[in-house]
Design a protein around this motif. Structure first.
Motif, PDB file in Angstrom:
ATOM      1  N   CYS A  81       0.825  -1.216   0.000  1.00  0.00           N
ATOM      2  CA  CYS A  81       0.000   0.000   0.000  1.00  0.00           C
ATOM      3  C   CYS A  81       0.855   1.261   0.000  1.00  0.00           C
ATOM      4  O   CYS A  81       0.443   2.302  -0.517  1.00  0.00           O
ATOM      5  CB  CYS A  81      -0.971  -0.002   1.174  1.00  0.00           C
ATOM      6  N   ALA A  82       2.067   1.165   0.539  1.00  0.00           N
ATOM      7  CA  ALA A  82       2.963   2.326   0.554  1.00  0.00           C
ATOM      8  C   ALA A  82       3.332   2.773  -0.853  1.00  0.00           C
ATOM      9  O   ALA A  82       3.611   3.959  -1.081  1.00  0.00           O
ATOM     10  CB  ALA A  82       4.225   1.994   1.341  1.00  0.00           C
ATOM     11  N   ARG A  83       3.336   1.814  -1.801  1.00  0.00           N
ATOM     12  CA  ARG A  83       3.804   2.119  -3.157  1.00  0.00           C
ATOM     13  C   ARG A  83       2.676   2.314  -4.160  1.00  0.00           C
ATOM     14  O   ARG A  83       2.946   2.458  -5.354  1.00  0.00           O
ATOM     15  CB  ARG A  83       4.750   1.014  -3.639  1.00  0.00           C
ATOM     16  N   TRP A  84       1.434   2.329  -3.707  1.00  0.00           N
ATOM     17  CA  TRP A  84       0.340   2.580  -4.638  1.00  0.00           C
ATOM     18  C   TRP A  84       0.411   4.052  -5.051  1.00  0.00           C
ATOM     19  O   TRP A  84       0.137   4.939  -4.256  1.00  0.00           O
ATOM     20  CB  TRP A  84      -1.015   2.248  -3.998  1.00  0.00           C
ATOM     21  N   ARG A  85       0.842   4.260  -6.281  1.00  0.00           N
ATOM     22  CA  ARG A  85       1.028   5.609  -6.856  1.00  0.00           C
ATOM     23  C   ARG A  85       2.018   6.448  -6.041  1.00  0.00           C
ATOM     24  O   ARG A  85       1.930   7.684  -6.020  1.00  0.00           O
ATOM     25  CB  ARG A  85      -0.318   6.300  -7.039  1.00  0.00           C
ATOM     26  N   ALA A  86       2.945   5.751  -5.374  1.00  0.00           N
ATOM     27  CA  ALA A  86       4.079   6.384  -4.701  1.00  0.00           C
ATOM     28  C   ALA A  86       5.258   5.428  -4.848  1.00  0.00           C
ATOM     29  O   ALA A  86       5.719   4.822  -3.878  1.00  0.00           O
ATOM     30  CB  ALA A  86       3.767   6.651  -3.238  1.00  0.00           C
ATOM     31  N   PRO A  87       5.751   5.238  -6.088  1.00  0.00           N
ATOM     32  CA  PRO A  87       6.676   4.144  -6.386  1.00  0.00           C
ATOM     33  C   PRO A  87       8.010   4.216  -5.670  1.00  0.00           C
ATOM     34  O   PRO A  87       8.707   3.203  -5.570  1.00  0.00           O
ATOM     35  CB  PRO A  87       6.859   4.240  -7.908  1.00  0.00           C
ATOM     36  N   GLU A  88       8.382   5.363  -5.153  1.00  0.00           N
ATOM     37  CA  GLU A  88       9.676   5.494  -4.480  1.00  0.00           C
ATOM     38  C   GLU A  88       9.596   5.181  -2.994  1.00  0.00           C
ATOM     39  O   GLU A  88      10.630   5.117  -2.314  1.00  0.00           O
ATOM     40  CB  GLU A  88      10.226   6.920  -4.677  1.00  0.00           C
ATOM     41  N   ALA A  89       8.407   4.965  -2.469  1.00  0.00           N
ATOM     42  CA  ALA A  89       8.253   4.735  -1.030  1.00  0.00           C
ATOM     43  C   ALA A  89       8.808   3.370  -0.629  1.00  0.00           C
ATOM     44  O   ALA A  89       8.853   2.438  -1.432  1.00  0.00           O
ATOM     45  CB  ALA A  89       6.777   4.827  -0.648  1.00  0.00           C
ATOM     46  N   ALA A  90       9.204   3.257   0.617  1.00  0.00           N
ATOM     47  CA  ALA A  90       9.659   1.976   1.153  1.00  0.00           C
ATOM     48  C   ALA A  90       8.456   1.056   1.336  1.00  0.00           C
ATOM     49  O   ALA A  90       7.409   1.474   1.836  1.00  0.00           O
ATOM     50  CB  ALA A  90      10.368   2.190   2.487  1.00  0.00           C
ATOM     51  N   GLU A  91       8.622  -0.206   0.935  1.00  0.00           N
ATOM     52  CA  GLU A  91       7.517  -1.160   1.037  1.00  0.00           C
ATOM     53  C   GLU A  91       7.214  -1.502   2.493  1.00  0.00           C
ATOM     54  O   GLU A  91       8.097  -1.498   3.346  1.00  0.00           O
ATOM     55  CB  GLU A  91       7.854  -2.433   0.260  1.00  0.00           C
TER      56      GLU A  91
END
Length: 268
Positions: A247-257
Motif C-alpha cells: 500500500c505504501a507504493r500505490w502511486r508512490a513508487p519510491e516509497a519503502a515497502e
C-alpha cells in the motif's frame, strides 16, 4: 441523520482492560485516544514487528492518495468507509470534500471509542454530507441499509475497507462480505482495500509472531493473507494501476515497502 446509540450506552461498551485495534492503531499513528493497555500491547507488537508504525502511516497515506484520485480523476462523489477507526488527520470526508465539496461520506465502525468520537467527526461541507453508522463489518446488509439513508446506490460509490477484512478470519466469509457490498453498487463504483500479509517478499514474516501475540492479548483477533487471497477479494473488478502492491507504493513508487497490500478496483 446519525445512526449512533446514546453516549451513555456507548460508554458502557468501552473496555479499558484489554487492548483494542482502533486504539492501538491510534497509538502507532501518534494519537492520544488510547489507554495504557493499548500502549503496552502496541509496544510489544512493535518489538515483534518493528516497522508496524510505518505500516499504519503507509495505510493512512494510501487512503489519502486513493480518495483524492477517486474524487478528482474518477469523479466519485460517494464514499462508504467501513472500519474507519479513530479520527485523525485527513479523514475520508476531509480528503474527498477538499476536492469536491458535494461529496457524501458514510463512516462505519462498531468500536465504542470510535463512535464517541464520531459526533465530533460528523462535520463537513454544507454542500455534502458526512454521517456515521454503528455496525459490524460482518453484517454487510445492515451496513447497506443504514448507508442508503445518505448514499444513492443508483450512483457510483467508493467502498473503502482499509485494514478491516483481516478481522474477518474466514476467507470465504470475507469474500462474501465484499461480494454483498459490491453487488449493491452500480457500474463505476470502486473497491479500495488494504490488508496485511505474511508474504516474505514484503517482509510479512514479521507478522507471524506479532499476530500470534496480538490474538493472545488483544481484540479483535486478526489474520494475514497471501497475495492470491487478497486478489480474490477483487475478482470481477478492473484493477487501477499499479494493481496489487504494497500500500505504501500505490502511486508512490519510491516509497519503502511495508507488509500491507493495497489496491483499488473499479466495477465495470
Amino acid at each position: 441523520m446519525t445512526d449512533l446509540p446514546p453516549s451513555e450506552h456507548l460508554h458502557d461498551r468501552i473496555r479499558t482492560d484489554i487492548a483494542h485495534n482502533a486504539r492501538v492503531w491510534n497509538y502507532w499513528l501518534g494519537g492520544k485516544d488510547n489507554y495504557p493497555v493499548d500502549r503496552e500491547v502496541g509496544d510489544r507488537v512493535t518489538a515483534f514487528h518493528p516497522s508496524i508504525g510505518a505500516v499504519a502511516r503507509a495505510d493512512r497515506a494510501f487512503l489519502g492518495r486513493a480518495v483524492t484520485h477517486l474524487a478528482r480523476e474518477a469523479g466519485v462523489r460517494q464514499f462508504l468507509d467501513i472500519g474507519t477507526g479513530l479520527p485523525t488527520a485527513d479523514n475520508t470526508h476531509e480528503v474527498a470534500q477538499r476536492v469536491a465539496p458535494d461529496s457524501r461520506i458514510v463512516y462505519v465502525d462498531n468500536d465504542p471509542i470510535v463512535l464517541t468520537h464520531a459526533r465530533a467527526l460528523l462535520t463537513g461541507t454544507a454542500e455534502g454530507a458526512t454521517e456515521y453508522v454503528d455496525a459490524d463489518a460482518h453484517a454487510p446488509e445492515r451496513i447497506l441499509e443504514a448507508a442508503a439513508r445518505t448514499l444513492d446506490f443508483s450512483r457510483p460509490v467508493a467502498v473503502l475497507m482499509l485494514g478491516i477484512l483481516n478481522f474477518v478470519l474466514d476467507t470465504d466469509e470475507a469474500r462474501s462480505i465484499v461480494r454483498t457490498l459490491m453487488d449493491a453498487v452500480p457500474s463505476g463504483s470502486h473497491l479500495v482495500l488494504t490488508h496485511p500479509t505474511y508474504d516474505a517478499d514484503l517482509g510479512g514474516e514479521a507478522n507471524v509472531a506479532a499476530m500470534e501475540f496480538w490474538n493472545a492479548h488483544a481484540t479483535p483477533p486478526i489474520t494475514a493473507r497471501s497475495r492470491a487471497e487478497f486478489a480474490s477479494f477483487l475478482d470481477g473488478l478492473d484493477l487501477l494501476d499499479p494493481g496489487i502492491v504494497s500500500c505504501a507504493r500505490w502511486r508512490a513508487p519510491e516509497a519503502a515497502e511495508v507488509a500491507q497490500f493495497g489496491a483499488v478496483g473499479r466495477k465495470p
